[in-house]
Scaffold this motif. Structure first.
Motif, mmCIF file in Angstrom:
data_model
loop_
_atom_site.group_PDB
_atom_site.id
_atom_site.type_symbol
_atom_site.label_atom_id
_atom_site.label_comp_id
_atom_site.label_asym_id
_atom_site.label_seq_id
_atom_site.Cartn_x
_atom_site.Cartn_y
_atom_site.Cartn_z
ATOM 1 N N ASP A 47 0.846 -1.196 0.000
ATOM 2 C CA ASP A 47 0.000 0.000 0.000
ATOM 3 C C ASP A 47 0.882 1.247 0.000
ATOM 4 O O ASP A 47 1.456 1.616 1.023
ATOM 5 N N GLU A 48 0.982 1.896 -1.146
ATOM 6 C CA GLU A 48 1.804 3.103 -1.249
ATOM 7 C C GLU A 48 1.168 4.289 -0.528
ATOM 8 O O GLU A 48 1.872 5.184 -0.056
ATOM 9 N N LEU A 49 -0.151 4.303 -0.430
ATOM 10 C CA LEU A 49 -0.833 5.397 0.260
ATOM 11 C C LEU A 49 -0.611 5.343 1.764
ATOM 12 O O LEU A 49 -0.804 6.343 2.463
ATOM 13 N N ALA A 50 -0.223 4.162 2.265
ATOM 14 C CA ALA A 50 0.067 3.998 3.697
ATOM 15 C C ALA A 50 1.569 4.007 3.953
ATOM 16 O O ALA A 50 2.036 3.485 4.967
ATOM 17 N N GLY A 51 2.318 4.570 3.024
ATOM 18 C CA GLY A 51 3.757 4.679 3.223
ATOM 19 C C GLY A 51 4.549 3.472 2.784
ATOM 20 O O GLY A 51 5.691 3.293 3.203
ATOM 21 N N GLY A 52 3.948 2.624 1.943
ATOM 22 C CA GLY A 52 4.676 1.462 1.441
ATOM 23 C C GLY A 52 4.625 0.268 2.370
ATOM 24 O O GLY A 52 5.601 -0.478 2.486
ATOM 25 N N MET A 53 3.489 0.059 3.023
ATOM 26 C CA MET A 53 3.344 -1.043 3.974
ATOM 27 C C MET A 53 2.629 -2.223 3.319
ATOM 28 O O MET A 53 1.751 -2.043 2.478
ATOM 29 N N VAL A 54 3.020 -3.428 3.706
ATOM 30 C CA VAL A 54 2.366 -4.632 3.186
ATOM 31 C C VAL A 54 0.933 -4.700 3.709
ATOM 32 O O VAL A 54 0.698 -4.631 4.914
ATOM 33 N N ARG A 55 -0.019 -4.843 2.787
ATOM 34 C CA ARG A 55 -1.426 -4.967 3.169
ATOM 35 C C ARG A 55 -1.953 -6.382 2.984
ATOM 36 O O ARG A 55 -2.816 -6.834 3.724
ATOM 37 N N LYS A 56 -1.454 -7.061 1.956
ATOM 38 C CA LYS A 56 -1.880 -8.429 1.689
ATOM 39 C C LYS A 56 -0.665 -9.269 1.330
ATOM 40 O O LYS A 56 0.296 -8.774 0.746
ATOM 41 N N ALA A 57 -0.742 -10.547 1.667
ATOM 42 C CA ALA A 57 0.322 -11.486 1.317
ATOM 43 C C ALA A 57 -0.258 -12.889 1.376
ATOM 44 O O ALA A 57 -1.028 -13.202 2.285
ATOM 45 N N PHE A 58 0.086 -13.703 0.405
ATOM 46 C CA PHE A 58 -0.375 -15.089 0.448
ATOM 47 C C PHE A 58 0.574 -15.974 -0.349
ATOM 48 O O PHE A 58 1.399 -15.496 -1.138
ATOM 49 N N VAL A 59 0.449 -17.273 -0.125
ATOM 50 C CA VAL A 59 1.290 -18.272 -0.776
ATOM 51 C C VAL A 59 0.457 -19.020 -1.807
ATOM 52 O O VAL A 59 -0.714 -19.326 -1.566
ATOM 53 N N THR A 60 1.058 -19.305 -2.943
ATOM 54 C CA THR A 60 0.398 -20.114 -3.960
ATOM 55 C C THR A 60 1.391 -21.110 -4.541
ATOM 56 O O THR A 60 2.575 -20.805 -4.687
ATOM 57 N N ARG A 61 0.894 -22.285 -4.866
ATOM 58 C CA ARG A 61 1.736 -23.290 -5.519
ATOM 59 C C ARG A 61 1.657 -23.185 -7.038
ATOM 60 O O ARG A 61 2.451 -23.810 -7.730
ATOM 61 N N ASP A 62 0.700 -22.431 -7.547
ATOM 62 C CA ASP A 62 0.519 -22.301 -8.990
ATOM 63 C C ASP A 62 1.071 -20.958 -9.446
ATOM 64 O O ASP A 62 0.346 -19.957 -9.534
ATOM 65 N N VAL A 63 2.357 -20.932 -9.727
ATOM 66 C CA VAL A 63 3.029 -19.679 -10.077
ATOM 67 C C VAL A 63 2.500 -19.130 -11.397
ATOM 68 O O VAL A 63 2.290 -17.919 -11.542
#
Length: 223
Positions: free
Chosen positions: A147-163
Motif C-alpha cells: 500500500d503506497e498510500l500507507a507509506g509502502g506497507m504490506v497490506r496483503k500477502a499469500f502463498v500459492t503453488r501455482d506460479v
C-alpha cells in the motif's frame, strides 16, 4: 516333614526421574500445541505454513524462541525434534542457529527464484509483487500487495503453488516487469519494517499467517 517355600524378597521400585522440559509460558505452550502435527508432515512448504500460522496471533522475539527451543531440547521426543527441524529451517538470526545446533533442517533447501512487479502506485496507490521459490523441483510463490498510500506497507500477502496462474492474474491488474530478486526483497524488507512499527493497523490476516515465511525469504534473498 513340611517344606517351606521361600519367596524372594521384593524390593520397592524406585521411580525413574524423567525430564519435564524447560517451563513454557502459556503463549509458548499454545504455539507448541499448534505444531503437534509436524511429525506427520513431509512437505517443507506445509511445515513452514503450520509453524507460521501457529504464531500469527502471538508476539514473538528472541526470548520467545529461546524458551521454545530450550524446552524442545530438554525434552527429546519425536514431536520436539520435528519442531526443532522446522524452526531451524524457518527462523532467521540467532534463533535459527540455536535450533539448527540441536536438529539441522532436512533437505531440500529453499531456493529463491524470479520476481515480478506490477506498479499501480500512480493510478491506484499500490504495488503488487510476486516472488517465486522452490524446494527442489517443487515451485511456489508469494504474492504481496504494498500500500503506497500507507507509506509502502504490506497490506496483503499469500502463498500459492501455482506460479503460472498467479502471474496471469497479476498481469490482469497491469503490466508486469521482471525485477532482480534482491531488489524485490529489499522492497519487501522495508514494507515489513513499516508494518512491524505499526502493528495495530488493519491488514489482511494472511499477512500475519505468512509472516515467518516472508521473513525467511527476505533473509535468504540477501544471502
Amino acid at each position: 516333614m513340611s517344606r517351606k517355600t521361600h519367596c524372594p524378597k521384593r524390593w520397592p521400585i524406585a521411580p525413574v526421574g524423567r525430564p519435564h522440559g524447560t517451563p513454557l509460558t502459556l503463549a509458548q505452550r499454545e504455539v507448541v500445541r499448534r505444531c503437534r502435527a509436524l511429525p506427520q508432515l513431509t512437505d517443507p512448504l506445509e511445515i513452514e505454513l503450520v509453524v507460521s500460522h501457529a504464531v500469527s496471533d502471538v508476539p514473538v522475539d528472541e526470548e520467545f524462541w529461546a524458551g521454545v527451543i530450550e524446552h524442545a531440547v530438554s525434552l527429546p521426543t519425536r514431536r520436539n525434534e520435528a519442531l526443532l527441524r522446522a524452526l531451524a529451517a524457518l527462523l532467521t538470526g540467532r534463533p535459527r542457529e540455536w535450533a539448527a545446533r540441536a536438529a539441522p533442517p532436512l533437505p531440500p533447501e529453499l531456493v529463491v527464484g524470479e520476481a515480478w512487479i506490477c506498479d499501480r502506485s500512480i493510478d491506484a496507490g499500490y504495488l503488487a509483487l510476486i516472488c517465486s521459490y522452490s524446494y527442489g523441483v517443487r515451485e511456489h510463490a508469494m504474492v504481496f500487495l504494498v500500500d503506497e498510500l500507507a507509506g509502502g506497507m504490506v497490506r496483503k500477502a499469500f502463498v500459492t503453488r501455482d506460479v503460472a496462474v498467479a502471474l496471469v492474474r497479476l498481469s490482469e491488474q497491469g503490466p508486469l516487469e521482471q525485477v532482480a530478486p534482491a531488489a524485490a526483497h529489499w522492497l519487501l524488507s522495508k514494507s515489513y519494517d513499516r508494518l512491524d512499527r505499526q502493528a495495530d493497523l488493519a491488514v489482511d490476516v494472511e499477512v500475519w499467517r505468512t509472516r515467518l515465511l516472508a521473513g525467511r525469504r527476505i533473509a535468504l534473498a540477501f544471502g
